[in-house]
Design a protein around this motif. Structure first.
Motif, mmCIF file in Angstrom:
data_model
loop_
_atom_site.group_PDB
_atom_site.id
_atom_site.type_symbol
_atom_site.label_atom_id
_atom_site.label_comp_id
_atom_site.label_asym_id
_atom_site.label_seq_id
_atom_site.Cartn_x
_atom_site.Cartn_y
_atom_site.Cartn_z
ATOM 1 N N ASN A 298 -2.541 -9.180 -7.374
ATOM 2 C CA ASN A 298 -3.721 -9.751 -8.021
ATOM 3 C C ASN A 298 -4.139 -9.044 -9.304
ATOM 4 O OD1 ASN A 298 -4.781 -11.916 -6.044
ATOM 5 N ND2 ASN A 298 -4.272 -10.186 -4.736
ATOM 6 N N GLY A 299 -3.434 -7.962 -9.665
ATOM 7 C CA GLY A 299 -3.808 -7.208 -10.857
ATOM 8 C C GLY A 299 -5.097 -6.424 -10.669
ATOM 9 N N PRO B 183 -1.702 -6.605 -15.440
ATOM 10 C CA PRO B 183 -1.304 -7.972 -15.119
ATOM 11 C C PRO B 183 -0.897 -8.066 -13.655
ATOM 12 C CG PRO B 183 0.421 -6.870 -16.366
ATOM 13 C CD PRO B 183 -0.749 -5.935 -16.315
ATOM 14 N N LYS B 184 -0.925 -9.279 -13.141
ATOM 15 C CA LYS B 184 -0.471 -9.500 -11.771
ATOM 16 C C LYS B 184 1.038 -9.278 -11.716
ATOM 17 C CE LYS B 184 -4.053 -12.920 -10.974
ATOM 18 N NZ LYS B 184 -4.361 -14.328 -10.676
ATOM 19 N N PHE B 185 1.504 -8.732 -10.608
ATOM 20 C CA PHE B 185 2.937 -8.556 -10.417
ATOM 21 C C PHE B 185 3.332 -9.302 -9.147
ATOM 22 C CE2 PHE B 185 6.931 -7.102 -9.101
ATOM 23 C CZ PHE B 185 7.574 -6.506 -10.165
ATOM 24 N N LYS B 186 4.252 -10.255 -9.303
ATOM 25 C CA LYS B 186 4.736 -10.987 -8.130
ATOM 26 C C LYS B 186 6.252 -10.956 -8.057
ATOM 27 C CE LYS B 186 0.691 -13.790 -7.747
ATOM 28 N NZ LYS B 186 0.011 -15.033 -7.701
ATOM 29 N N HIS B 187 6.883 -11.185 -9.201
ATOM 30 C CA HIS B 187 8.321 -11.393 -9.200
ATOM 31 C C HIS B 187 8.863 -11.008 -10.573
ATOM 32 C CE1 HIS B 187 11.894 -14.108 -9.575
ATOM 33 N NE2 HIS B 187 12.107 -13.645 -8.360
ATOM 34 N N LEU B 188 10.003 -10.333 -10.586
ATOM 35 C CA LEU B 188 10.607 -9.919 -11.856
ATOM 36 C C LEU B 188 12.119 -10.030 -11.746
ATOM 37 C CD1 LEU B 188 10.385 -8.450 -14.680
ATOM 38 C CD2 LEU B 188 10.569 -6.307 -13.403
ATOM 39 N N ASN C 143 11.183 -8.964 -5.863
ATOM 40 C CA ASN C 143 10.207 -9.920 -5.364
ATOM 41 C C ASN C 143 9.192 -9.161 -4.515
ATOM 42 O OD1 ASN C 143 8.846 -11.879 -3.683
ATOM 43 N ND2 ASN C 143 10.435 -13.351 -4.250
ATOM 44 N N LEU C 144 8.002 -8.987 -5.067
ATOM 45 C CA LEU C 144 6.972 -8.229 -4.352
ATOM 46 C C LEU C 144 6.404 -9.027 -3.193
ATOM 47 C CD1 LEU C 144 5.097 -5.820 -3.963
ATOM 48 C CD2 LEU C 144 3.614 -6.749 -5.750
ATOM 49 N N GLU C 145 6.213 -10.324 -3.377
ATOM 50 C CA GLU C 145 5.636 -11.131 -2.302
ATOM 51 C C GLU C 145 6.498 -11.060 -1.035
ATOM 52 O OE1 GLU C 145 3.109 -14.722 -4.029
ATOM 53 O OE2 GLU C 145 5.177 -14.775 -4.777
ATOM 54 N N PHE D 1 3.327 10.798 -7.053
ATOM 55 C CA PHE D 1 3.817 9.925 -8.118
ATOM 56 C C PHE D 1 3.782 8.468 -7.669
ATOM 57 C CE2 PHE D 1 7.162 7.385 -10.006
ATOM 58 C CZ PHE D 1 6.843 7.488 -11.347
ATOM 59 N N LYS D 2 4.196 8.222 -6.439
ATOM 60 C CA LYS D 2 4.194 6.849 -5.913
ATOM 61 C C LYS D 2 2.779 6.281 -5.940
ATOM 62 C CE LYS D 2 6.583 5.995 -2.156
ATOM 63 N NZ LYS D 2 6.980 5.872 -0.719
ATOM 64 N N SER D 3 1.822 7.057 -5.475
ATOM 65 C CA SER D 3 0.431 6.604 -5.461
ATOM 66 C C SER D 3 -0.096 6.365 -6.873
ATOM 67 C CB SER D 3 -0.428 7.638 -4.734
ATOM 68 O OG SER D 3 -1.766 7.240 -4.722
ATOM 69 N N ASN D 4 0.160 7.307 -7.776
ATOM 70 C CA ASN D 4 -0.282 7.148 -9.167
ATOM 71 C C ASN D 4 0.322 5.899 -9.802
ATOM 72 O OD1 ASN D 4 -1.893 9.450 -9.225
ATOM 73 N ND2 ASN D 4 -0.276 10.752 -10.048
ATOM 74 N N SER D 5 1.585 5.647 -9.518
ATOM 75 C CA SER D 5 2.264 4.484 -10.092
ATOM 76 C C SER D 5 1.632 3.184 -9.599
ATOM 77 C CB SER D 5 3.752 4.514 -9.744
ATOM 78 O OG SER D 5 4.373 5.624 -10.350
ATOM 79 N N LEU D 6 1.498 3.065 -8.290
ATOM 80 C CA LEU D 6 0.932 1.843 -7.727
ATOM 81 C C LEU D 6 -0.501 1.622 -8.195
ATOM 82 C CD1 LEU D 6 2.382 2.142 -4.116
ATOM 83 C CD2 LEU D 6 3.135 0.569 -5.915
ATOM 84 N N ASN D 7 -1.251 2.701 -8.383
ATOM 85 C CA ASN D 7 -2.627 2.590 -8.886
ATOM 86 C C ASN D 7 -2.679 2.116 -10.328
ATOM 87 O OD1 ASN D 7 -3.765 3.438 -6.496
ATOM 88 N ND2 ASN D 7 -3.985 5.563 -7.137
ATOM 89 N N ASN D 8 -1.565 2.239 -11.041
ATOM 90 C CA ASN D 8 -1.543 1.885 -12.466
ATOM 91 C C ASN D 8 -0.643 0.687 -12.769
ATOM 92 O OD1 ASN D 8 -3.157 3.961 -14.149
ATOM 93 N ND2 ASN D 8 -2.148 5.184 -12.578
ATOM 94 N N GLY D 9 -0.346 -0.108 -11.748
ATOM 95 C CA GLY D 9 0.391 -1.342 -11.966
ATOM 96 C C GLY D 9 1.893 -1.203 -12.069
ATOM 97 N N LEU D 10 2.418 -0.014 -11.764
ATOM 98 C CA LEU D 10 3.860 0.240 -11.825
ATOM 99 C C LEU D 10 4.410 0.199 -10.405
ATOM 100 C CD1 LEU D 10 6.320 1.174 -13.577
ATOM 101 C CD2 LEU D 10 5.603 3.526 -13.073
#
Length: 195
Positions: free
Chosen positions: A168-169, A4-9, A139-141, A102-111
């Motif tokens: 953008n997911g 899913p898209k991630f913008k704000h949580l 807030n990612l944006e 780990f950082k790269s793997n996470s970002l590649n998988n939506g985390l």
């Protein structure tokens, strides 16, 4: 895995006030036999969850943000660690330092991994300790994290390409597909080269 898209949580947090958490502690090697990304969440921190006092066993704590001590995700490069955290239901991990792979793997998988200063991390742990319902805004944006009750806020860095993908997911292939019109336009402007 569709991301899913991630913008704000805005979420409460699960505090893991332990430093040097490595990938074998996140997902022990004996659980790496599956060939799909699903189902790893049930074995997240499997050995540590045997202790009744472990935060994931504590009903006071819940939410989509895992807050950990310094040096999270060290050790082997297993991508399954990011899969397990995501599959468990976390969307953000906060620490004052992450292992690069780990950082790269996470970002590649939506985390989303949010690296903060030691002082901010300390304040965050203190806030959660005082009130387990402490809410945190990510807030990612605008690239900031904020403890809502106190207003304490800090900006974080993220690779611009990974940011676009999370917003953008996209995975890497989705990103290239998003550029299809530009690629076609570029190709149409090129003159044919005769051999």
């Amino acid at each position: 895995m569709e991301k899913p898209k991630f913008k704000h949580l805005v979420s409460t947090c699960v505090p893991l006030e332990i430093e040097n958490v490595d990938t074998d502690q996140i997902i022990p090697a004996r659980f790496l036999k599956a060939t799909t990304r699903d189902g790893f969440g049930e074995n997240l921190f499997a050995d540590w969850k045997k202790e009744a006092s472990f935060p994931l066993n504590d009903a006071r704590y819940a939410g989509e943000i895992l807050v950990s001590g310094k040096n999270f995700g060290s050790g082997s490069s297993r991508e399954h660690a990011a899969w397990a955290i995501y599959d468990y239901g976390f969307r953000v991990v906060v620490s004052s330092f992450f292992a690069d792979i780990f950082k790269s793997n996470s970002l590649n998988n939506g985390l989303l991994v949010v690296q903060v200063s030691d002082n901010f991390l300390k304040s965050l742990f203190e806030a959660i300790s005082k009130d387990n319902q402490t809410k945190v805004e990510v807030n990612l944006e605008e690239q900031f994290i904020k403890i809502i009750a106190s207003g304490l806020k800090e900006n974080f860095d993220i690779n611009p390409y990974k940011k676009v993908c999370l917003l953008n997911g996209y995975d890497d292939i989705d990103f290239v597909r998003s550029l299809q019109d530009k690629i076609i336009a570029f190709e149409e402007t090129r003159t044919a080269v005769s051999l």
